[in-house]
Design a protein around this motif. Structure first.
Motif, mmCIF file in Angstrom:
data_model
loop_
_atom_site.group_PDB
_atom_site.id
_atom_site.type_symbol
_atom_site.label_atom_id
_atom_site.label_comp_id
_atom_site.label_asym_id
_atom_site.label_seq_id
_atom_site.Cartn_x
_atom_site.Cartn_y
_atom_site.Cartn_z
ATOM 1 N N THR A 160 -6.547 4.767 1.090
ATOM 2 C CA THR A 160 -7.556 5.014 2.119
ATOM 3 C C THR A 160 -8.532 6.098 1.676
ATOM 4 O OG1 THR A 160 -6.047 4.350 3.887
ATOM 5 C CG2 THR A 160 -7.930 5.689 4.520
ATOM 6 N N ARG A 161 -8.042 7.078 0.930
ATOM 7 C CA ARG A 161 -8.899 8.175 0.473
ATOM 8 C C ARG A 161 -9.927 7.723 -0.556
ATOM 9 N NH1 ARG A 161 -3.739 10.811 0.590
ATOM 10 N NH2 ARG A 161 -3.610 12.200 2.387
ATOM 11 N N VAL A 162 -9.689 6.562 -1.164
ATOM 12 C CA VAL A 162 -10.668 6.038 -2.126
ATOM 13 C C VAL A 162 -11.369 4.809 -1.537
ATOM 14 C CG1 VAL A 162 -9.539 6.954 -4.167
ATOM 15 C CG2 VAL A 162 -8.829 4.728 -3.284
ATOM 16 N N SER A 163 -11.464 4.798 -0.203
ATOM 17 C CA SER A 163 -12.239 3.802 0.544
ATOM 18 C C SER A 163 -11.678 2.377 0.470
ATOM 19 C CB SER A 163 -13.703 3.800 0.069
ATOM 20 O OG SER A 163 -14.270 5.084 0.229
ATOM 21 N N ILE A 164 -10.369 2.254 0.272
ATOM 22 C CA ILE A 164 -9.721 0.941 0.352
ATOM 23 C C ILE A 164 -9.101 0.813 1.738
ATOM 24 C CG2 ILE A 164 -7.925 -0.562 -0.582
ATOM 25 C CD1 ILE A 164 -8.282 0.792 -3.261
ATOM 26 N N ARG A 165 -9.493 -0.181 2.483
ATOM 27 C CA ARG A 165 -9.033 -0.340 3.856
ATOM 28 C C ARG A 165 -7.542 -0.677 3.895
ATOM 29 N NH1 ARG A 165 -12.966 -4.562 6.576
ATOM 30 N NH2 ARG A 165 -11.633 -4.043 8.376
ATOM 31 N N PRO A 166 -6.838 -0.214 4.949
ATOM 32 C CA PRO A 166 -5.403 -0.490 5.066
ATOM 33 C C PRO A 166 -5.060 -1.977 5.023
ATOM 34 C CG PRO A 166 -6.035 1.223 6.605
ATOM 35 C CD PRO A 166 -7.307 0.708 6.007
ATOM 36 N N CYS A 167 -5.937 -2.835 5.587
ATOM 37 C CA CYS A 167 -5.653 -4.268 5.574
ATOM 38 C C CYS A 167 -5.618 -4.814 4.149
ATOM 39 C CB CYS A 167 -6.665 -5.025 6.420
ATOM 40 S SG CYS A 167 -8.385 -4.826 5.900
ATOM 41 N N HIS A 168 -6.492 -4.282 3.280
ATOM 42 C CA HIS A 168 -6.499 -4.722 1.889
ATOM 43 C C HIS A 168 -5.282 -4.173 1.135
ATOM 44 C CE1 HIS A 168 -11.155 -5.049 2.358
ATOM 45 N NE2 HIS A 168 -10.534 -6.104 2.835
ATOM 46 N N THR A 169 -4.885 -2.953 1.467
ATOM 47 C CA THR A 169 -3.682 -2.386 0.865
ATOM 48 C C THR A 169 -2.460 -3.190 1.261
ATOM 49 O OG1 THR A 169 -4.658 -0.169 0.927
ATOM 50 C CG2 THR A 169 -2.278 -0.301 0.632
ATOM 51 N N TYR A 170 -2.422 -3.611 2.524
ATOM 52 C CA TYR A 170 -1.292 -4.414 3.011
ATOM 53 C C TYR A 170 -1.199 -5.735 2.242
ATOM 54 C CZ TYR A 170 1.606 -7.244 6.106
ATOM 55 O OH TYR A 170 2.584 -8.073 6.600
ATOM 56 N N GLU A 171 -2.326 -6.399 2.063
ATOM 57 C CA GLU A 171 -2.318 -7.664 1.329
ATOM 58 C C GLU A 171 -1.885 -7.446 -0.126
ATOM 59 O OE1 GLU A 171 -2.552 -10.522 2.533
ATOM 60 O OE2 GLU A 171 -3.232 -10.033 4.552
ATOM 61 N N TYR A 172 -2.255 -6.301 -0.689
ATOM 62 C CA TYR A 172 -1.822 -5.969 -2.052
ATOM 63 C C TYR A 172 -0.305 -5.814 -2.100
ATOM 64 C CZ TYR A 172 -0.849 -3.036 -6.122
ATOM 65 O OH TYR A 172 -0.307 -2.511 -7.262
ATOM 66 N N MET A 173 0.273 -5.114 -1.114
ATOM 67 C CA MET A 173 1.723 -4.927 -1.080
ATOM 68 C C MET A 173 2.450 -6.249 -0.901
ATOM 69 S SD MET A 173 2.337 -1.321 0.973
ATOM 70 C CE MET A 173 1.173 -1.627 2.325
ATOM 71 N N VAL A 174 1.888 -7.142 -0.094
ATOM 72 C CA VAL A 174 2.483 -8.464 0.096
ATOM 73 C C VAL A 174 2.483 -9.239 -1.217
ATOM 74 C CG1 VAL A 174 2.169 -10.719 1.216
ATOM 75 C CG2 VAL A 174 1.926 -8.615 2.543
ATOM 76 N N GLU A 175 1.371 -9.156 -1.934
ATOM 77 C CA GLU A 175 1.254 -9.852 -3.220
ATOM 78 C C GLU A 175 2.250 -9.300 -4.231
ATOM 79 O OE1 GLU A 175 -0.197 -12.597 -5.957
ATOM 80 O OE2 GLU A 175 -0.661 -12.427 -3.809
ATOM 81 N N GLN A 176 2.398 -7.979 -4.270
ATOM 82 C CA GLN A 176 3.312 -7.351 -5.213
ATOM 83 C C GLN A 176 4.769 -7.637 -4.866
ATOM 84 O OE1 GLN A 176 2.555 -5.417 -8.114
ATOM 85 N NE2 GLN A 176 0.619 -6.460 -7.727
ATOM 86 N N ALA A 177 5.085 -7.670 -3.565
ATOM 87 C CA ALA A 177 6.469 -7.885 -3.130
ATOM 88 C C ALA A 177 6.904 -9.336 -3.257
ATOM 89 C CB ALA A 177 6.638 -7.408 -1.685
#
Length: 241
Positions: A160-177
């Motif tokens: 979030t501090r580097v302007s990545i929205r939480p929804c995009h971070t969530y999708e990244y975690m889903v992809e990684q998991a």
């Protein structure tokens, strides 16, 4: 034994359940009635693991306590009881009533403290449910078993501090998991956790966010190593992992 010793805060997930009982889903009433537990927390972790195996959510119910000792504790199915009729009738309400989710399910699990053996024994176990149970790929989305981990929260704070929205971070975690059911929480859970953090936590510096993420990784992997230095203003100078 005081309340702080025999009833710790429950672990929200089931990954760390360490009760030595094979095949939770195939346990009979006699098998469960024969179990004993050293603490209330241990009994709660068992019933949580059992509920995951069977396909339902559980929650705490009543308890009996005397002189700092929990003498009995009961857990019930999340669909126990029913919502009051006044919350179901549309007359006089500004919004459409929410769908009824509780169906007065009587499934429950109760333990009593035995002073002779100084352990908790199963007093009552009702395994029957009056509703459809969740399947293997659905149980991760039952509210009682959804939990935003410290590592996921720390990663979201950092991105979030580097302007990545939480929804995009969530999708990244889903992809990684490898799937939504593996992540074990929904996007709404993540946003709720962020709101809760904002209301209860003081401002966290960049270095604190990164280090909290590293500590979360270290907690999951005993071989994880991290070394870092900070300056007088609590800014990261260098970090190695």
């Amino acid at each position: 034994m005081d309340a702080s010793e025999n009833e710790k805060q429950p672990n929200k997930g089931v990954d760390d359940v360490a009760v030595d009982v094979p095949g939770f889903g195939s346990l009979t009433i006699a098998d469960v009635r024969a179990l004993t537990f050293e603490t209330v927390d241990e009994a709660e972790r068992f019933y949580c693991a059992y509920s995951v195996a069977v396909g339902f959510g559980c929650r705490k119910d009543d308890k009996g306590e005397s002189n700092g000792l929990i003498r009995w504790r009961q857990w019930v199915c999340c669909k126990e009881e029913t919502r009051d009729k006044k919350y179901l009738e549309a007359d006089g309400l500004s919004r459409t009533p929410r769908k009824q989710t509780r169906v007065n399910c009587q499934a429950r699990f109760r333990i009593n403290y035995n002073h002779g053996s100084r352990v908790y024994m199963v007093k009552l176990f009702i395994p029957e449910h009056n509703h459809e149970l969740a399947t293997g790929n659905q149980i991760a989305f039952v509210r009682a078993h959804r939990h935003v981990s410290d590592a996921a929260l720390a990663l979201t704070n950092t991105t979030t501090r580097v302007s990545i929205r939480p929804c995009h971070t969530y999708e990244y975690m889903v992809e990684q998991a490898g799937g939504y059911s593996v992540v074990r929480f929904t996007m709404k859970d993540l946003y709720n956790k962020l709101d809760q953090q904002q209301q209860t936590s003081p401002f966290e510096s960049d270095s604190e966010g990164v280090l909290s993420y590293m500590r979360a990784l270290a907690a999951k992997d005993s071989h994880f190593i991290c070394r870092f230095t900070t300056d007088l203003e609590d800014r990261l100078v260098d970090i190695f992992w």
